[in-house]
Design an enzyme around this catalytic site. Structure first.
Site, PDB file in Angstrom:
ATOM      1  N   GLY A 244     -11.481  -0.832   1.541  1.00 25.94           N
ATOM      2  CA  GLY A 244     -10.429  -0.485   0.578  1.00 25.94           C
ATOM      3  C   GLY A 244     -10.678   0.817  -0.143  1.00 25.94           C
TER       4      GLY A 244
ATOM      5  N   LYS B  27      -7.342  -0.457  10.221  1.00 23.70           N
ATOM      6  CA  LYS B  27      -8.682  -0.702  10.787  1.00 23.70           C
ATOM      7  C   LYS B  27      -8.607  -1.168  12.228  1.00 23.70           C
ATOM      8  CE  LYS B  27      -8.046  -2.891   7.322  1.00 23.70           C
ATOM      9  NZ  LYS B  27      -7.887  -3.601   6.048  1.00 23.70           N
TER      10      LYS B  27
ATOM     11  N   VAL C  87       0.833  -1.209   0.000  1.00 19.10           N
ATOM     12  CA  VAL C  87       0.000   0.000   0.000  1.00 19.10           C
ATOM     13  C   VAL C  87       0.865   1.257   0.000  1.00 19.10           C
ATOM     14  CG1 VAL C  87      -1.761   1.316   1.229  1.00 19.10           C
ATOM     15  CG2 VAL C  87      -1.937  -1.181   1.096  1.00 19.10           C
TER      16      VAL C  87
ATOM     17  N   LYS D  12     -13.945  -3.404  10.777  1.00 20.96           N
ATOM     18  CA  LYS D  12     -14.539  -2.453   9.837  1.00 20.96           C
ATOM     19  C   LYS D  12     -15.975  -2.123  10.231  1.00 20.96           C
ATOM     20  CE  LYS D  12     -11.665  -4.363   6.112  1.00 20.96           C
ATOM     21  NZ  LYS D  12     -11.663  -5.440   5.098  1.00 20.96           N
TER      22      LYS D  12
ATOM     23  N   ALA E 249      -6.826  19.156  -5.995  1.00 22.24           N
ATOM     24  CA  ALA E 249      -6.635  19.482  -4.585  1.00 22.24           C
ATOM     25  C   ALA E 249      -6.342  20.965  -4.378  1.00 22.24           C
ATOM     26  CB  ALA E 249      -5.495  18.654  -4.010  1.00 22.24           C
TER      27      ALA E 249
END
Lengths: 430, 430
Positions: free
Chosen positions: A136, A107, A15, A207, A34
């Site tokens: 995800g 999580k 990740v 979760k 942004a």
């Protein structure tokens, strides 16, 4: 607002590397969206020399992730270390204490320590964001926190673990048993070497407890989630469910009301008319039911470096835009402490599976146990003997209190007629 | 931030009354989530005395909606008047010119004038929000603008008109023709007395062009949407599609790339393995494909007072929180002007339906026309004669350029063998 938002990144697994790759690939577009560039300035991981497919030589390297909290060239720390406590929690606390915002995909940490961290973030006007921690790449935290914010949400439920759904879909497609498929999923990288967090439902429960807090405005209560995983499911259960018009899915289900806060991870029979029955493979999907919006569904990839990085960077874009507020949609101190609901009084239809000896009187014994517990049988299927001589009996009950089903199974426990584990599952309404 | 956000509401139809009812019902929760109360202070509608099921006597009443723009007790105007131009546009312009933020559910106005209004809002640092304009209560504008903001989005598509999907689902379930079901849908209130905006695809096209701008960062180009509705669909088309493993859905599809901006509303054959095939009734669903997140699906009620009010108030909560930025995710002046793509070069499988006379040589004529245009036939079904003696021929082509299919149909136009309108549909990939 053209000053870049500077990121310190802790953890360079798939990740972490995905976040760097995403910012490298889509950086220009992200800066336009942004309002300013988002740039990684510092990183920390266990192994400095490992090839991750991205160039990390351009970033400041620190050996101790905790140092990132005080890194002079970082505005935000992205925590991708993992684990509910230990270095991840230490870094999270230090980051907020040092006046930096925190983005995490963790999580377990949020399920256990989210309230404490939210209080710290709010009192310092900092962001604490964890979109990547649930489902995800699917923006479901945002969907609940903002998209459905006008609603009293009565129930939130869904497919929260991609590994389990991958295994269940494959069992369904191939008519094979759980243990066989698990081995394949591990070989393919869809399941961990130690798969227990996934297949025993703990990951889904983390979760679910996060979703429940955001949806209901209640304090996180991971400890109150009743958890059953999918280890005990047979190919025969899936076949019986299919014959009845259902698919089996591991669902996290939470609701809130005068009865308390109900949170459960459990395999369910899902009718084919329900969208969750058509969620195949490692996909995640979350349903929220609001008193004005009705039923909302959010679906997408529940894991993987690309989707998870997408959620992490979405959080960073919110921070770059200055568009963030309390992590749980309302101030942490406004979250209600709600007692855990008693599941026994809940009324639903149930699927019961018994493996019995092929002998006279067994069905009468089962039927008597059901009757004595007040369980009304809607349908009963008894299939011919297995190779070992045992017989599978699958029962669907009429709607009734869950307690009765549990009592019936309790009555049958220890009976000479039963030759294997009995089990029962909930049947999701339409 | 405990000052209330004060709302002037123009238009008190079902959605306007729904917004008032929602704020009455969920007001306390909304105040906790938004950080301050959201209160209606002034309203305007055509008829002051009509019973709407909500008490409007407590609000300032103005006869001319345009006056709301300068109402001294309002921070935000909610425009629910409808219509792409006229009073709605006049109010929108006046609102932003007067320094107030604008929330609207008006897809036609945003499709036609969104760019102008976004420029006006941005230059004055005001919010222009239109979540309710696309897919009713489903937070898909937010999902694209924020949730998927880290991604290059290559394609966005979905079921954008609940009336059409309601009719198609009912045709499917009951095996009846379009016109019959339309009459019923009108009687039930699922279709307007003048249904043309819905069933001819214009409403879906408005929504698609808005989605495309937010997803791709391209200037709105409603005029470039190629539009075909569902009027011409037969029960037989649905039956043939079902026999082939597909359901028919009216999809809005947009993609963007070096080929240009492609936008089309058209009935499609959707494979049963695709989640959109399982979207039943008046539900809406949008799929976005991002280069990191993969395929995201957002689904829920596409219309109705409750869901639409939910989206309007979600926008108001964002404004109350101070969490809003450029309406199209990036500044209006940064949106790319992209030329319309040529659809002829697109490669896909297609479904072709011909109604022909039951006589010798017809199939040979069709097959020759297909061959001459370079269309390769994957399957062909000819069903026995209809009561009027005509025969239905349903063809599925191999993947090839769309232009060839159009050319084949062009060749057959005017042929003595054809006794009804021919038509073709796209087949959505898995």
């Amino acid at each position: 607002m053209t000053e870049p938002l500077r990121i310190a990144l802790a953890g360079l697994g798939t990740v972490g590397a995905g976040v760097i790759r995403l910012l490298d690939t889509n950086g220009e577009l992200i800066a336009r969206r942004a309002g300013r560039p988002i740039v990684v300035t510092a990183v920390s991981a266990r192994d400095r020399t490992k090839d991750r497919g991205v160039d990390i030589a351009r970033f400041d390297w620190v050996d101790d992730p905790a140092e990132l909290a005080r890194h002079p060239k970082a505005d935000v720390v992205v925590e991708l270390v993992g684990g509910s406590d230990g270095p991840a929690l230490a870094l999270a606390r230090a980051t907020l204490a040092a006046g930096k915002s925190l983005v995490t995909a963790n999580k377990a940490m949020i399920a256990h320590h989210g309230l404490e961290l939210a209080r710290a973030a709010e009192s310092a006007n900092l962001a604490l964001k964890f979109e990547a921690a649930v489902a995800g790449g699917v923006p479901v935290i945002k969907g609940l926190r903002e998209g459905a914010a006008a609603n009293v949400i009565a129930r939130v439920y869904g497919i929260l673990n991609g590994t389990c759904n991958f295994i269940l879909s494959k069992m369904e497609a191939e008519g094979r048993d759980f243990s066989e498929i698990l081995g394949e999923a591990q070989a393919l990288g869809y399941a961990e070497a130690d798969p227990s967090f996934d297949i025993d439902g703990v990951d889904a429960a983390h979760k679910l407890s996060i979703l429940a807090s955001v949806a209901f405005g209640t304090q996180p209560a991971f400890g109150d989630v009743a958890i059953t995983g999918v280890r005990h499911l047979l190919a025969a259960d899936i076949a019986e469910a299919a014959a009845l018009g259902y698919r089996i899915r591991l669902l996290g289900v939470a609701d809130s009301g005068p009865h308390g806060l109900f949170q459960r991870v459990h395999p369910h029979l899902v009718p084919l008319s329900h969208p969750l029955a058509h969620v195949i493979g490692s996909t995640n999907a979350v349903v929220a039911e609001g008193n004005f919006v009705g039923r909302l569904l959010f679906q997408g990839a529940g894991a993987g470096d690309g989707p998870t990085a997408s959620a992490v960077v979405a959080d960073l874009i919110d921070i770059a835009r200055g568009e963030f507020g309390p992590p749980y949609a309302m101030p942490a101190d406004a979250l209600a402490a709600q007692h855990a609901a008693d599941s026994g009084e809940r009324r639903a239809r149930a699927y019961v599976r018994l493996t019995v000896a092929d002998k006279v009187g067994v069905l009468a014994e089962i039927a008597a146990a059901m009757r004595d517990a007040g369980v009304s049988i809607e349908s009963l299927i008894q299939r011919g003997a297995n190779p070992d001589g045992s017989v599978l009996v699958a029962i669907v009950t009429h709607e009734g209190p869950e307690r009765s089903v549990a009592q019936a199974l309790e009555k049958l426990r220890g009976s000479q007629s039963l030759v294997g584990e009995s089990m029962w599952m909930h049947i999701l309404g339409e």
